[in-house]
Structure formats: structure tokens, C-alpha cells
Design a protein around this motif. Sequence first.
Motif, PDB file in Angstrom:
ATOM      1  N   VAL A 122       9.095  -2.232 -63.289  1.00  0.00           N
ATOM      2  CA  VAL A 122       9.682  -2.514 -61.979  1.00  0.00           C
ATOM      3  C   VAL A 122      11.137  -2.908 -62.202  1.00  0.00           C
ATOM      4  O   VAL A 122      11.427  -3.806 -62.992  1.00  0.00           O
ATOM      5  N   HIS A 123      12.041  -2.210 -61.506  1.00  0.00           N
ATOM      6  CA  HIS A 123      13.484  -2.385 -61.675  1.00  0.00           C
ATOM      7  C   HIS A 123      14.106  -2.840 -60.356  1.00  0.00           C
ATOM      8  O   HIS A 123      13.706  -2.387 -59.290  1.00  0.00           O
ATOM      9  N   SER A 124      15.120  -3.694 -60.447  1.00  0.00           N
ATOM     10  CA  SER A 124      15.833  -4.166 -59.259  1.00  0.00           C
ATOM     11  C   SER A 124      17.255  -4.540 -59.633  1.00  0.00           C
ATOM     12  O   SER A 124      17.524  -4.938 -60.767  1.00  0.00           O
ATOM     13  N   THR A 125      18.157  -4.429 -58.653  1.00  0.00           N
ATOM     14  CA  THR A 125      19.482  -5.009 -58.862  1.00  0.00           C
ATOM     15  C   THR A 125      19.314  -6.530 -58.769  1.00  0.00           C
ATOM     16  O   THR A 125      18.251  -7.025 -58.397  1.00  0.00           O
ATOM     17  N   ASN A 126      20.352  -7.254 -59.078  1.00  0.00           N
ATOM     18  CA  ASN A 126      20.266  -8.713 -59.146  1.00  0.00           C
ATOM     19  C   ASN A 126      20.676  -9.383 -57.833  1.00  0.00           C
ATOM     20  O   ASN A 126      21.250 -10.457 -57.844  1.00  0.00           O
ATOM     21  N   LEU A 127      20.385  -8.752 -56.706  1.00  0.00           N
ATOM     22  CA  LEU A 127      20.676  -9.355 -55.415  1.00  0.00           C
ATOM     23  C   LEU A 127      19.373  -9.825 -54.769  1.00  0.00           C
ATOM     24  O   LEU A 127      18.315  -9.228 -54.977  1.00  0.00           O
ATOM     25  N   THR A 128      19.466 -10.877 -53.996  1.00  0.00           N
ATOM     26  CA  THR A 128      18.276 -11.497 -53.410  1.00  0.00           C
ATOM     27  C   THR A 128      17.407 -10.493 -52.661  1.00  0.00           C
ATOM     28  O   THR A 128      16.191 -10.461 -52.827  1.00  0.00           O
TER      29      THR A 128
ATOM     30  N   GLU B 241       4.915  -8.885 -59.716  1.00  0.00           N
ATOM     31  CA  GLU B 241       3.940  -9.958 -59.942  1.00  0.00           C
ATOM     32  C   GLU B 241       2.508  -9.466 -59.744  1.00  0.00           C
ATOM     33  O   GLU B 241       1.628  -9.820 -60.529  1.00  0.00           O
ATOM     34  N   ASP B 242       2.286  -8.626 -58.710  1.00  0.00           N
ATOM     35  CA  ASP B 242       0.947  -8.079 -58.485  1.00  0.00           C
ATOM     36  C   ASP B 242       0.441  -7.313 -59.704  1.00  0.00           C
ATOM     37  O   ASP B 242      -0.738  -7.373 -60.038  1.00  0.00           O
ATOM     38  N   ASP B 243       1.342  -6.573 -60.355  1.00  0.00           N
ATOM     39  CA  ASP B 243       0.948  -5.741 -61.494  1.00  0.00           C
ATOM     40  C   ASP B 243       1.176  -6.421 -62.846  1.00  0.00           C
ATOM     41  O   ASP B 243       0.908  -5.818 -63.885  1.00  0.00           O
ATOM     42  N   GLY B 244       1.662  -7.647 -62.832  1.00  0.00           N
ATOM     43  CA  GLY B 244       1.847  -8.390 -64.074  1.00  0.00           C
ATOM     44  C   GLY B 244       2.887  -7.791 -65.003  1.00  0.00           C
ATOM     45  O   GLY B 244       2.750  -7.859 -66.217  1.00  0.00           O
ATOM     46  N   VAL B 245       3.952  -7.209 -64.419  1.00  0.00           N
ATOM     47  CA  VAL B 245       5.016  -6.631 -65.249  1.00  0.00           C
ATOM     48  C   VAL B 245       6.315  -7.395 -65.041  1.00  0.00           C
ATOM     49  O   VAL B 245       6.543  -7.984 -63.979  1.00  0.00           O
ATOM     50  N   GLU B 246       7.136  -7.380 -66.065  1.00  0.00           N
ATOM     51  CA  GLU B 246       8.433  -8.046 -66.017  1.00  0.00           C
ATOM     52  C   GLU B 246       9.368  -7.286 -65.083  1.00  0.00           C
ATOM     53  O   GLU B 246       9.404  -6.052 -65.091  1.00  0.00           O
ATOM     54  N   LEU B 247      10.125  -8.006 -64.287  1.00  0.00           N
ATOM     55  CA  LEU B 247      11.122  -7.405 -63.411  1.00  0.00           C
ATOM     56  C   LEU B 247      12.372  -7.140 -64.235  1.00  0.00           C
ATOM     57  O   LEU B 247      12.939  -8.056 -64.843  1.00  0.00           O
ATOM     58  N   ILE B 248      12.801  -5.888 -64.285  1.00  0.00           N
ATOM     59  CA  ILE B 248      13.941  -5.463 -65.094  1.00  0.00           C
ATOM     60  C   ILE B 248      15.161  -5.342 -64.184  1.00  0.00           C
ATOM     61  O   ILE B 248      15.125  -4.611 -63.195  1.00  0.00           O
ATOM     62  N   ILE B 249      16.218  -6.056 -64.499  1.00  0.00           N
ATOM     63  CA  ILE B 249      17.444  -6.032 -63.703  1.00  0.00           C
ATOM     64  C   ILE B 249      18.332  -4.887 -64.200  1.00  0.00           C
ATOM     65  O   ILE B 249      18.511  -4.711 -65.404  1.00  0.00           O
ATOM     66  N   TYR B 250      18.864  -4.103 -63.256  1.00  0.00           N
ATOM     67  CA  TYR B 250      19.802  -3.039 -63.613  1.00  0.00           C
ATOM     68  C   TYR B 250      21.077  -3.195 -62.804  1.00  0.00           C
ATOM     69  O   TYR B 250      21.088  -3.834 -61.743  1.00  0.00           O
ATOM     70  N   SER B 251      22.138  -2.595 -63.291  1.00  0.00           N
ATOM     71  CA  SER B 251      23.421  -2.634 -62.597  1.00  0.00           C
ATOM     72  C   SER B 251      23.535  -1.420 -61.690  1.00  0.00           C
ATOM     73  O   SER B 251      23.379  -0.285 -62.153  1.00  0.00           O
ATOM     74  N   PRO B 252      23.848  -1.621 -60.403  1.00  0.00           N
ATOM     75  CA  PRO B 252      23.990  -0.477 -59.513  1.00  0.00           C
ATOM     76  C   PRO B 252      25.159   0.432 -59.884  1.00  0.00           C
ATOM     77  O   PRO B 252      25.209   1.580 -59.468  1.00  0.00           O
ATOM     78  N   GLY B 253      26.057  -0.055 -60.718  1.00  0.00           N
ATOM     79  CA  GLY B 253      27.184   0.756 -61.182  1.00  0.00           C
ATOM     80  C   GLY B 253      26.843   1.609 -62.391  1.00  0.00           C
ATOM     81  O   GLY B 253      27.688   2.379 -62.852  1.00  0.00           O
ATOM     82  N   GLU B 254      25.632   1.487 -62.902  1.00  0.00           N
ATOM     83  CA  GLU B 254      25.226   2.234 -64.109  1.00  0.00           C
ATOM     84  C   GLU B 254      23.966   3.052 -63.842  1.00  0.00           C
ATOM     85  O   GLU B 254      22.996   3.005 -64.597  1.00  0.00           O
TER      86      GLU B 254
END
Length: 183
Positions: A88-94, A105-118
Motif C-alpha cells: 500500500v503506497h501513499s503520498t505523505n499528506l493527511t 491496517e486491514d491487510d497488515g501491510v506497511e504503508l509505503i510513502i512515495y513522492s508525487p514528484g517521482e
Amino acid sequence: MTRSRIPRCRVRADASALVAFAACLSAVAAPIRLGAQVAFPADDAVTVFLVRHAERLDDSPNSPLNDLGRERVERLRTLLADVDFTHVHSTNLTRTLDTARPIAEDDGVELIIYSPGELEQLAETIRATPGRHLVSGHSNTTPRLAEALGGDPHGLIDHMEYDRLYIIVIQPGRPAVTTLLRF
């Protein structure tokens, strides 16, 4: 002029039907039917679910979700409950974090932060990582990421549009297949 025949796909009527439907579409070149279920993509396939964050409270740079946005996240959680995401990937905005975090959280996986510029680097990483990915992005990044993954962006996302769900199936040696749903 001859027309290609699209295979008929029979899927279960539950939330995992989305993945089966996308797998069916990706199998147009070699349809596989197993009774009432469709064979899922091979283990080396990548299935990517792309969503724009849910409705935001205001236009501030790091706006949280509003009540409608929180309701949309619950609909998305229900819709994707049986997918069993591996990434699961997300930008770092709320607003993007609050859209993706409950599913991670439902799937028990770490949330991976990515940069929207990359986005090209993210697309390369996703293409090289078999499994089921959810990516929470923005109106300007989600169609661009769909395209970077080899999928069809289906045009721009309007400023007030929050209901797109892209499913992109990437199998080695085949073109990516994009399914666009509304939720």
C-alpha cells in the motif's frame, strides 16, 4: 473486417470479484475459465489499484478528509476487503494517508510513502514488485501514474472528482490492461 471475440468471464459476487474481473480482462489473449471462477494472474503479475484521495475538508495544502471523504474510505474498504493487498503506497499528506491507512491496517501491510514528484520511479518499483498494490494519490498524479504503469489514464481527473478506481493488471510480455470503475 473480423472482430476479436472477448472471452466471457464468470466471477464470484464478492469484493474479490474486482481482482478476478481485472484478471479476466488481462487474459483476453488466452482466456482461462475454471468453472464459476476465473484464474487469477500468474504469481509474477502485478495488479495495481489506483485511487485519488477521498473528499478533503478544504483547499489547504495538507487538508484532512471531510465527513463525505471518511464515508468514501469506508466504501472503498468494503469494496476492496477481499483483495489482500501486499503493498500500500501513499503520498505523505493527511488526505492520502487517511485514504490508504485503513486498508493497509486491514491487510497488515506497511504503508509505503512515495513522492508525487517521482512517479516514474514509483511505476518502475511497482512493475518490478509482483503482488497487489494500492496507491493513494491526487487528481494530477493518479492519471499520470496509470500512464507510467502502461495503463490508460482515461483523461484528467476533475478537481471535484473522487470516485475513480483504476485496476491495472501488468503481466510480463503483455500490454497492461486497465479497468476503470466508479465507487
